[in-house]
Design a protein around this motif. Sequence first.
Motif, PDB file in Angstrom:
ATOM      1  N   CYS A  70       0.846  -1.194   0.000  1.00 48.29           N
ATOM      2  CA  CYS A  70       0.000   0.000   0.000  1.00 48.29           C
ATOM      3  C   CYS A  70       0.881   1.244   0.000  1.00 48.29           C
ATOM      4  CB  CYS A  70      -0.947   0.016   1.195  1.00 48.29           C
ATOM      5  SG  CYS A  70      -0.108   0.152   2.786  1.00 48.29           S
ATOM      6  N   SER A  71       0.289   2.373  -0.363  1.00 47.69           N
ATOM      7  CA  SER A  71       1.047   3.625  -0.417  1.00 47.69           C
ATOM      8  C   SER A  71       0.872   4.446   0.845  1.00 47.69           C
ATOM      9  CB  SER A  71       0.603   4.450  -1.626  1.00 47.69           C
ATOM     10  OG  SER A  71      -0.781   4.760  -1.537  1.00 47.69           O
ATOM     11  N   ARG A  72      -0.092   4.056   1.705  1.00 49.10           N
ATOM     12  CA  ARG A  72      -0.322   4.776   2.956  1.00 49.10           C
ATOM     13  C   ARG A  72      -0.948   3.825   3.969  1.00 49.10           C
ATOM     14  NH1 ARG A  72      -4.112   9.509   1.078  1.00 49.10           N
ATOM     15  NH2 ARG A  72      -2.373   9.669  -0.371  1.00 49.10           N
ATOM     16  N   PHE A  73      -0.876   4.210   5.232  1.00 52.57           N
ATOM     17  CA  PHE A  73      -1.414   3.378   6.309  1.00 52.57           C
ATOM     18  C   PHE A  73      -2.509   4.147   7.037  1.00 52.57           C
ATOM     19  CE2 PHE A  73       3.026   2.138   5.684  1.00 52.57           C
ATOM     20  CZ  PHE A  73       2.857   0.788   5.417  1.00 52.57           C
ATOM     21  N   THR A  74      -3.662   3.500   7.215  1.00 52.59           N
ATOM     22  CA  THR A  74      -4.796   4.154   7.863  1.00 52.59           C
ATOM     23  C   THR A  74      -5.208   3.363   9.100  1.00 52.59           C
ATOM     24  OG1 THR A  74      -5.607   5.015   5.754  1.00 52.59           O
ATOM     25  CG2 THR A  74      -7.171   4.934   7.577  1.00 52.59           C
ATOM     26  N   CYS A  75      -5.188   4.036  10.240  1.00 49.16           N
ATOM     27  CA  CYS A  75      -5.594   3.405  11.488  1.00 49.16           C
ATOM     28  C   CYS A  75      -7.085   3.066  11.427  1.00 49.16           C
ATOM     29  CB  CYS A  75      -5.307   4.363  12.654  1.00 49.16           C
ATOM     30  SG  CYS A  75      -5.939   3.766  14.238  1.00 49.16           S
ATOM     31  N   LYS A  76      -7.437   1.834  11.734  1.00 50.28           N
ATOM     32  CA  LYS A  76      -8.840   1.415  11.627  1.00 50.28           C
ATOM     33  C   LYS A  76      -9.712   1.972  12.761  1.00 50.28           C
ATOM     34  CE  LYS A  76      -8.272  -3.063  13.981  1.00 50.28           C
ATOM     35  NZ  LYS A  76      -8.388  -4.538  13.801  1.00 50.28           N
ATOM     36  N   TYR A  77      -9.108   2.552  13.790  1.00 57.17           N
ATOM     37  CA  TYR A  77      -9.884   3.064  14.915  1.00 57.17           C
ATOM     38  C   TYR A  77     -10.574   4.380  14.552  1.00 57.17           C
ATOM     39  CZ  TYR A  77     -10.861   3.651  19.959  1.00 57.17           C
ATOM     40  OH  TYR A  77     -11.469   3.780  21.182  1.00 57.17           O
ATOM     41  N   HIS A  78      -9.776   5.368  14.078  1.00 54.36           N
ATOM     42  CA  HIS A  78     -10.357   6.668  13.737  1.00 54.36           C
ATOM     43  C   HIS A  78      -9.906   7.178  12.365  1.00 54.36           C
ATOM     44  CE1 HIS A  78     -10.593   6.681  18.218  1.00 54.36           C
ATOM     45  NE2 HIS A  78     -11.768   7.243  17.987  1.00 54.36           N
ATOM     46  N   SER A  79      -9.275   6.303  11.585  1.00 51.90           N
ATOM     47  CA  SER A  79      -8.899   6.614  10.198  1.00 51.90           C
ATOM     48  C   SER A  79      -7.860   7.710  10.047  1.00 51.90           C
ATOM     49  CB  SER A  79     -10.152   6.967   9.365  1.00 51.90           C
ATOM     50  OG  SER A  79     -11.026   5.871   9.291  1.00 51.90           O
ATOM     51  N   TRP A  80      -7.004   7.889  11.026  1.00 51.13           N
ATOM     52  CA  TRP A  80      -5.854   8.748  10.801  1.00 51.13           C
ATOM     53  C   TRP A  80      -4.935   8.041   9.799  1.00 51.13           C
ATOM     54  CZ3 TRP A  80      -3.502  12.301  15.004  1.00 51.13           C
ATOM     55  CH2 TRP A  80      -4.529  13.056  15.612  1.00 51.13           C
ATOM     56  N   THR A  81      -4.326   8.827   8.911  1.00 49.02           N
ATOM     57  CA  THR A  81      -3.595   8.245   7.784  1.00 49.02           C
ATOM     58  C   THR A  81      -2.144   8.740   7.761  1.00 49.02           C
ATOM     59  OG1 THR A  81      -5.649   8.110   6.496  1.00 49.02           O
ATOM     60  CG2 THR A  81      -3.574   7.966   5.284  1.00 49.02           C
ATOM     61  N   TYR A  82      -1.265   7.805   7.441  1.00 42.60           N
ATOM     62  CA  TYR A  82       0.177   8.084   7.417  1.00 42.60           C
ATOM     63  C   TYR A  82       0.751   7.695   6.059  1.00 42.60           C
ATOM     64  CZ  TYR A  82      -0.617   8.207  12.451  1.00 42.60           C
ATOM     65  OH  TYR A  82      -1.102   8.515  13.696  1.00 42.60           O
ATOM     66  N   GLY A  83       1.715   8.485   5.590  1.00 46.23           N
ATOM     67  CA  GLY A  83       2.400   8.159   4.348  1.00 46.23           C
ATOM     68  C   GLY A  83       3.384   7.031   4.536  1.00 46.23           C
ATOM     69  N   SER A  84       3.917   6.535   3.429  1.00 40.86           N
ATOM     70  CA  SER A  84       4.874   5.423   3.495  1.00 40.86           C
ATOM     71  C   SER A  84       6.180   5.832   4.152  1.00 40.86           C
ATOM     72  CB  SER A  84       5.136   4.870   2.095  1.00 40.86           C
ATOM     73  OG  SER A  84       5.677   5.869   1.252  1.00 40.86           O
ATOM     74  N   ASP A  85       6.392   7.148   4.310  1.00 42.11           N
ATOM     75  CA  ASP A  85       7.572   7.636   5.023  1.00 42.11           C
ATOM     76  C   ASP A  85       7.265   7.927   6.492  1.00 42.11           C
ATOM     77  OD1 ASP A  85       5.960   9.850   4.751  1.00 42.11           O
ATOM     78  OD2 ASP A  85       7.464  11.108   3.762  1.00 42.11           O
ATOM     79  N   GLY A  86       6.050   7.585   6.942  1.00 46.16           N
ATOM     80  CA  GLY A  86       5.680   7.741   8.350  1.00 46.16           C
ATOM     81  C   GLY A  86       5.034   9.058   8.706  1.00 46.16           C
ATOM     82  N   ARG A  87       4.971  10.014   7.760  1.00 43.19           N
ATOM     83  CA  ARG A  87       4.381  11.318   8.067  1.00 43.19           C
ATOM     84  C   ARG A  87       2.869  11.187   8.259  1.00 43.19           C
ATOM     85  NH1 ARG A  87       4.008  14.712   4.248  1.00 43.19           N
ATOM     86  NH2 ARG A  87       4.411  13.196   2.585  1.00 43.19           N
ATOM     87  N   LEU A  88       2.325  11.938   9.211  1.00 45.96           N
ATOM     88  CA  LEU A  88       0.880  12.028   9.365  1.00 45.96           C
ATOM     89  C   LEU A  88       0.339  12.919   8.255  1.00 45.96           C
ATOM     90  CD1 LEU A  88      -1.767  11.572  10.937  1.00 45.96           C
ATOM     91  CD2 LEU A  88      -1.152  13.556  12.355  1.00 45.96           C
ATOM     92  N   ILE A  89      -0.489  12.336   7.372  1.00 43.31           N
ATOM     93  CA  ILE A  89      -0.961  13.106   6.213  1.00 43.31           C
ATOM     94  C   ILE A  89      -2.469  13.342   6.230  1.00 43.31           C
ATOM     95  CG2 ILE A  89       0.953  12.403   4.729  1.00 43.31           C
ATOM     96  CD1 ILE A  89      -0.852  10.308   3.485  1.00 43.31           C
ATOM     97  N   GLY A  90      -3.189  12.722   7.166  1.00 43.09           N
ATOM     98  CA  GLY A  90      -4.627  12.935   7.187  1.00 43.09           C
ATOM     99  C   GLY A  90      -5.263  12.661   8.530  1.00 43.09           C
ATOM    100  N   ILE A  91      -6.097  13.585   8.985  1.00 40.00           N
ATOM    101  CA  ILE A  91      -6.887  13.418  10.201  1.00 40.00           C
ATOM    102  C   ILE A  91      -8.354  13.425   9.788  1.00 40.00           C
ATOM    103  CG2 ILE A  91      -7.549  14.453  12.407  1.00 40.00           C
ATOM    104  CD1 ILE A  91      -4.753  15.635  12.586  1.00 40.00           C
ATOM    105  N   SER A  92      -9.057  12.367  10.068  1.00 40.45           N
ATOM    106  CA  SER A  92     -10.457  12.295   9.662  1.00 40.45           C
ATOM    107  C   SER A  92     -11.286  13.370  10.369  1.00 40.45           C
ATOM    108  CB  SER A  92     -11.025  10.903   9.959  1.00 40.45           C
ATOM    109  OG  SER A  92     -10.995  10.629  11.347  1.00 40.45           O
ATOM    110  N   GLU A  93     -12.167  14.004   9.595  1.00 43.20           N
ATOM    111  CA  GLU A  93     -13.038  15.057  10.123  1.00 43.20           C
ATOM    112  C   GLU A  93     -12.233  16.084  10.932  1.00 43.20           C
ATOM    113  OE1 GLU A  93     -16.952  13.642  11.518  1.00 43.20           O
ATOM    114  OE2 GLU A  93     -16.184  11.623  11.100  1.00 43.20           O
TER     115      GLU A  93
END
Length: 391
Positions: free
Chosen positions: A111-134
């Motif tokens: 995958c190109s990014r990792f998304t936490c299944k709890y609240h869908s925070w998303t991280y890039g393949s380099d570990g950066r936080l790139i998305g906060i849901s809502e």
Amino acid sequence: MERIKQVGDVAEIMLDYVENKKTFQTEKPLKVKTSTYTDIDQYTAEIELVFKRVPLMLGFTSELPNPGDYKTMDAVGMPVLINRDKQGKVHAFLNVCSHRGAPVAEGKGNCSRFTCKYHSWTYGSDGRLIGISESSTFGDVDKAGMGLRALPCEERGGMIFVCLTPNAPMNLDTYFQGFLEDFEALDFANWTYLGNRTIEGANWKIAFDGYLEGYHFKSLHPETIFPRTPSNTAHYEGFGPNIRIGFPQHSIAEQLKDVPREKWGEQENKGYDFVRIFFPNVSIFVAPEITQVAQLFPGPTPDKNRTVLNYLRREPIKDEADREAVEGAMNFFRDVTYEEDYVIGLQIQKGLESGAHDDLVFGRNERGNQYFHEWLNWYLEDDASAPEPKM
């Protein structure tokens, strides 16, 4: 060429061992307290002062060959995520979301990014936080400072090394002292990762002790190892805390007799074999048919270990019939390792816990075991000014 000469010199030593019924010997036997294998304080110290400080071999180049490949694992209770980013660089992180601590990935995949299944925070393949849901309802946060926690990580010789302590120094050249050249010469990075099997056994050091000597081959492995390799006949070389163990075959004289002396260093598996030991917990046996790489992890209590047996070979899988044969070979090696080594290890654990003896003793012919325990004690002393053990 220096490596070939060094291995050739070892081959000549092993030929002499077989012809004259000798083996590598050190000055004297070494006693080790039986509590080494049972004490909870020792176990805790091993985790903190060894497993969380030294470079651990946690993966293979061929296990994550493509950009986006990842795997998750537990390493001595630490949740680890290893991945290859879009540019092909390998990273290691603690698999822990910076929001509420849930894992951001499970199993293995691409995958190109990792998304936490709890609240869908998303991280890039380099570990950066790139998305906060809502994010509009969440409030302001410093995304730049809330990426996945990186672990020291380096890819060398077809393997991925990780230190389980963030920001810790990790110098593979100092730690392996030229040993990784063996794997570069084998072109290990371009081998095929076939899969793994997991077995469980006694205290991790009881299990690891068995990988460090051939004194038991005739009595414990009369039909599997002993027909190829004589008992109590081994040569030891130290590379920092790591060991290359040379095991001559019964047929070493016949195998080498028509080979020019300057080429003896190119004859691995043709008269002699090596077991390569990465301190503190990896044993690698490169065999002609299939290579087994055992990773031993302590725990979850002092009397238990979890061993992951990884399998690789030079050639890729050809077809379904080949895959079936490979699966059978992996099962065979797993069963031999468990039934012939780990079962007696469980019996040894029970024996040590009985209090029958205060000490175990490793003989002059068991230098690999002595060297391993000397290095283990060196790390547990946590005194960098103390002299390092020498082979």
